[in-house]
Design an enzyme around this catalytic site. Structure first.
Site, PDB file in Angstrom:
ATOM      1  CE  LYS A   1      29.222  35.953  -0.082  1.00 44.09           C
ATOM      2  NZ  LYS A   1      28.032  35.100   0.079  1.00 44.09           N
ATOM      3  CG  ASN A   2      30.296  31.987  -0.048  1.00 45.28           C
ATOM      4  OD1 ASN A   2      29.645  32.864   0.543  1.00 45.28           O
ATOM      5  ND2 ASN A   2      30.240  31.834  -1.351  1.00 45.28           N
TER       6      ASN A   2
ATOM      7  NE  ARG B   1      20.155  30.737  -3.924  1.00 49.29           N
ATOM      8  CZ  ARG B   1      21.104  31.575  -3.499  1.00 49.29           C
ATOM      9  NH1 ARG B   1      20.932  32.852  -3.669  1.00 49.29           N
ATOM     10  NH2 ARG B   1      22.166  31.137  -2.855  1.00 49.29           N
TER      11      ARG B   1
ATOM     12  CB  ILE C   1      16.008  25.031   2.022  1.00 53.49           C
ATOM     13  CG1 ILE C   1      14.572  25.233   2.525  1.00 53.49           C
ATOM     14  CG2 ILE C   1      16.729  26.366   1.916  1.00 53.49           C
ATOM     15  CD1 ILE C   1      14.503  25.755   3.950  1.00 53.49           C
TER      16      ILE C   1
ATOM     17  CG  LEU D   1      18.718  19.327  -2.468  1.00 48.85           C
ATOM     18  CD1 LEU D   1      19.998  19.573  -3.265  1.00 48.85           C
ATOM     19  CD2 LEU D   1      18.085  18.004  -2.866  1.00 48.85           C
TER      20      LEU D   1
ATOM     21  CB  ILE E   1      25.254  26.454 -10.476  1.00 52.49           C
ATOM     22  CG1 ILE E   1      26.594  25.824 -10.858  1.00 52.49           C
ATOM     23  CG2 ILE E   1      24.934  26.271  -8.993  1.00 52.49           C
ATOM     24  CD1 ILE E   1      26.732  24.345 -10.508  1.00 52.49           C
TER      25      ILE E   1
HETATM   26  C1  EPZ Z   1      26.467  28.570  -1.901  1.00 56.50           C
HETATM   27  O1  EPZ Z   1      25.083  28.833  -2.014  1.00 56.50           O
HETATM   28  C2  EPZ Z   1      27.159  29.915  -1.953  1.00 56.50           C
HETATM   29  N1  EPZ Z   1      26.699  30.735  -0.828  1.00 56.50           N
HETATM   30  C3  EPZ Z   1      26.819  30.611  -3.265  1.00 56.50           C
HETATM   31  O2  EPZ Z   1      27.539  31.834  -3.294  1.00 56.50           O
HETATM   32  C4  EPZ Z   1      27.288  29.728  -4.414  1.00 56.50           C
HETATM   33  O3  EPZ Z   1      26.891  30.334  -5.644  1.00 56.50           O
HETATM   34  C5  EPZ Z   1      26.628  28.345  -4.299  1.00 56.50           C
HETATM   35  O4  EPZ Z   1      26.934  27.766  -3.017  1.00 56.50           O
HETATM   36  C6  EPZ Z   1      27.112  27.387  -5.378  1.00 56.50           C
HETATM   37  O5  EPZ Z   1      28.486  27.273  -5.326  1.00 56.50           O
HETATM   38  C7  EPZ Z   1      27.258  30.560   0.385  1.00 56.50           C
HETATM   39  O6  EPZ Z   1      28.098  29.704   0.578  1.00 56.50           O
HETATM   40  C8  EPZ Z   1      26.773  31.474   1.488  1.00 56.50           C
HETATM   41  P1  EPZ Z   1      23.810  25.351  -3.414  1.00 56.50           P
HETATM   42  P2  EPZ Z   1      23.991  27.663  -1.759  1.00 56.50           P
HETATM   43  O7  EPZ Z   1      22.998  24.790  -2.319  1.00 56.50           O
HETATM   44  O8  EPZ Z   1      24.459  26.812  -0.646  1.00 56.50           O
HETATM   45  C9  EPZ Z   1      19.911  24.151  -5.812  1.00 56.50           C
HETATM   46  C10 EPZ Z   1      27.810  34.142  -3.500  1.00 56.50           C
HETATM   47  O9  EPZ Z   1      27.698  34.910  -4.463  1.00 56.50           O
HETATM   48  N2  EPZ Z   1      19.409  23.703  -4.506  1.00 56.50           N
HETATM   49  O10 EPZ Z   1      25.101  24.708  -3.778  1.00 56.50           O
HETATM   50  O11 EPZ Z   1      22.667  28.307  -1.675  1.00 56.50           O
HETATM   51  C11 EPZ Z   1      20.004  25.675  -5.880  1.00 56.50           C
HETATM   52  O12 EPZ Z   1      18.759  26.242  -6.222  1.00 56.50           O
HETATM   53  C12 EPZ Z   1      26.777  33.056  -3.301  1.00 56.50           C
HETATM   54  O13 EPZ Z   1      28.746  34.173  -2.657  1.00 56.50           O
HETATM   55  C13 EPZ Z   1      18.205  23.006  -4.453  1.00 56.50           C
HETATM   56  O14 EPZ Z   1      17.560  22.765  -5.477  1.00 56.50           O
HETATM   57  O15 EPZ Z   1      24.113  26.876  -3.140  1.00 56.50           O
HETATM   58  C14 EPZ Z   1      21.040  25.905  -6.942  1.00 56.50           C
HETATM   59  O16 EPZ Z   1      20.440  25.800  -8.213  1.00 56.50           O
HETATM   60  C15 EPZ Z   1      25.679  33.102  -4.344  1.00 56.50           C
HETATM   61  N3  EPZ Z   1      17.731  22.617  -3.240  1.00 56.50           N
HETATM   62  C16 EPZ Z   1      21.998  24.718  -6.741  1.00 56.50           C
HETATM   63  O17 EPZ Z   1      21.264  23.728  -6.006  1.00 56.50           O
HETATM   64  C17 EPZ Z   1      18.419  22.866  -2.075  1.00 56.50           C
HETATM   65  O18 EPZ Z   1      17.949  22.453  -0.989  1.00 56.50           O
HETATM   66  C18 EPZ Z   1      23.261  25.101  -5.960  1.00 56.50           C
HETATM   67  O19 EPZ Z   1      22.844  25.503  -4.699  1.00 56.50           O
HETATM   68  C19 EPZ Z   1      19.634  23.576  -2.156  1.00 56.50           C
HETATM   69  C20 EPZ Z   1      20.117  23.979  -3.375  1.00 56.50           C
END
Ligand code: EPZ
Length: 413
Positions: A22-23, A121, A123, A125, A328
């Site tokens: 999916k990802n 969640r 964004i 970053l 995370i």
């Molecule tokens: C991706 O989400 C995946 N989703 C998630 O899978 C996965 O849990 C996550 O990466 C971590 O591996 C997809 O790929 C569609 P991050 P993403 O940006 O990109 C913080 C599933 O179940 N953060 O790596 O949203 C955030 O809040 C899903 O398939 C910021 O603070 O994850 C989190 O605490 C759930 N600011 C951490 O970083 C930002 O701008 C990791 O987020 C972005 C993120």
């Protein structure tokens, strides 16, 4: 929302083909916008988030076809550069369209994304990185109005956290530009490697994916391509946990061991026998599962946060005490209250969960709150004695093709 009904216990055994990731497919569908051509993508999972991505592509003016597990996207005509809120709110990865839409059209108007409630969640970053590339982003009443000031200029970006989505958005936005962009502290997930393999096939020049330093040499010439999506490592771990929880012996086909290398020691510590082959993995479950000292989620190649709830469900019936540390997401323990309804003994303290195993779980009425939490409730429901009903089936169907649990899950309205 639709419900899942399970009459447990149900042993999960036999053979199963692992669906495409999916990802991986989600950012690759967003990336087809950059191709300006017809792209053929194989091994696509039939899941709700893929259908949402196709809805967004169709809305933007692309032509899409989904036949069997093959998706064809023709992005030669793009007629819009905005995505309506109702589509953005359906999933988190809608935000990944920002990078590709800006790169293709120079503008993008979209709202904040939806997705699983795992705590905030943000964004930030994504936004700070895209601004460094010369993209202006204004938040006007919750709408992100983005445009390229003059042109996207390659630059050096350091991510304070290896965010998967931010890494993907930077790669997509900087693929079409003049100059070179480097990402330091990039996310290293295999799905990012798969995205860059697809982008390089259509003409991008990206190196270093899978390491924490990725280099993107901007280019302007893209073409069509064919791509085969990597297997879904979280679905593989889900199925292994389902087999382990129900005393099953399961062979997973079309999976690569290195994708789940951080999870194998956890299964072995719980008493499972894991046999790995070139393209298959076999799990033989013990009569009794044993607890695991500590499961700590980390960015890849550490233990994946997406598997935390899934392994917690498995260890809810293991003998002994298991400790989970979620590093995370801020609030990724919503499934614990529901597991407790089945008889699990779980205590939460901040980002730490302590599980006292209970060999005999019993069926109950449950509520799913997110995708992987739903999978966890299914795993525990399969192991529990009696009927389990899980409201919120669509969370599960966002990321899992129902065919992975043939004849043991009933979905009803
Ligand atoms: C991706 O989400 C995946 N989703 C998630 O899978 C996965 O849990 C996550 O990466 C971590 O591996 C997809 O790929 C569609 P991050 P993403 O940006 O990109 C913080 C599933 O179940 N953060 O790596 O949203 C955030 O809040 C899903 O398939 C910021 O603070 O994850 C989190 O605490 C759930 N600011 C951490 O970083 C930002 O701008 C990791 O987020 C972005 C993120």
């Amino acid at each position: 929302m639709r419900k899942i009904i399970i009459n447990g216990p149900c042993e999960v055994s036999g053979e199963v083909d692992i669906q495409g990731a999916k990802n991986s497919i989600l950012p690759i569908l967003a990336a087809t916008i950059i191709a300006r051509n017809e792209c053929v993508i194989k091994n696509c999972p039939n899941i709700l988030d893929v259908h949402t991505s196709l809805e967004i592509l169709n809305y933007l003016g692309c032509k899409t076809k989904f036949e069997g597990s093959t998706i064809i996207v023709d992005s030669s005509q793009i007629s819009k550069n905005e995505i309506p809120e109702k589509l953005m709110r359906k999933m988190r990865s809608s935000i990944i369209f920002l990078g590709s839409l800006i790169a293709r059209t120079g503008r993008a108007k979209l709202t904040f994304p939806g997705g699983c409630e795992l705590g905030p969640r943000p964004i930030d970053l994504h936004i700070s990185a895209l601004k460094q590339l010369g993209i202006s982003i204004d938040n006007i009443h919750g709408n992100l109005e983005c445009k390229i000031e003059n042109k996207i200029i390659g630059t050096d970006i350091v991510l304070p956290f290896p965010s998967v989505g931010a890494t993907e958005n930077i790669i997509l936005a900087s693929s079409i530009c003049s100059g070179t962009t480097t990402i330091e502290n990039a996310a290293r997930e295999p799905e990012i490697v798969d995205l860059t393999r697809f982008l390089n096939k259509i003409g991008a020049k990206i190196h270093g994916a899978g390491s924490s330093k990725i280099v993107i040499e901007g280019t302007h010439k893209f073409n069509s391509s064919e791509h085969y999506i990597i297997p879904d490592r979280i679905v593989a771990i889900t199925l292994m946990a389902a087999a382990a929880s129900t005393g099953g012996n399961l062979t997973l086909k079309n999976i690569k061991t290195d994708l789940i290398s951080s999870a194998i020691p956890i299964f072995e510590e719980s008493g499972c026998l894991i046999k790995t082959y070139e393209k298959n993995i076999e799990i033989l479950s013990p009569e009794t599962l044993y607890s695991v000292k500590e499961v700590r989620t980390m960015p890849y190649p550490g233990f994946p946060t997406d598997a935390q709830a899934i392994i917690m469900a498995m260890l809810s019936k293991a003998i002994g005490t298991s400790v989970f540390v979620e590093t995370i997401f801020e609030s990724r323990f919503k499934h614990t209250e529901e597991l407790i309804k089945l008889g699990a003994k779980i205590k939460i303290n901040g980002n730490v969960a302590i599980i006292e195993g209970n060999k005999y779980l019993s069926g109950a009425k449950l509520q799913a709150y997110d995708l992987r939490g739903a999978a966890a409730l299914i795993i525990a429901g399969l192991a529990a004695y009696g009927k389990t009903t899980i409201s919120g089936a669509d969370y599960f169907l966002r990321g899992y093709d129902l065919s992975i649990f043939p004849n043991i899950l009933t979905i009803n309205e």
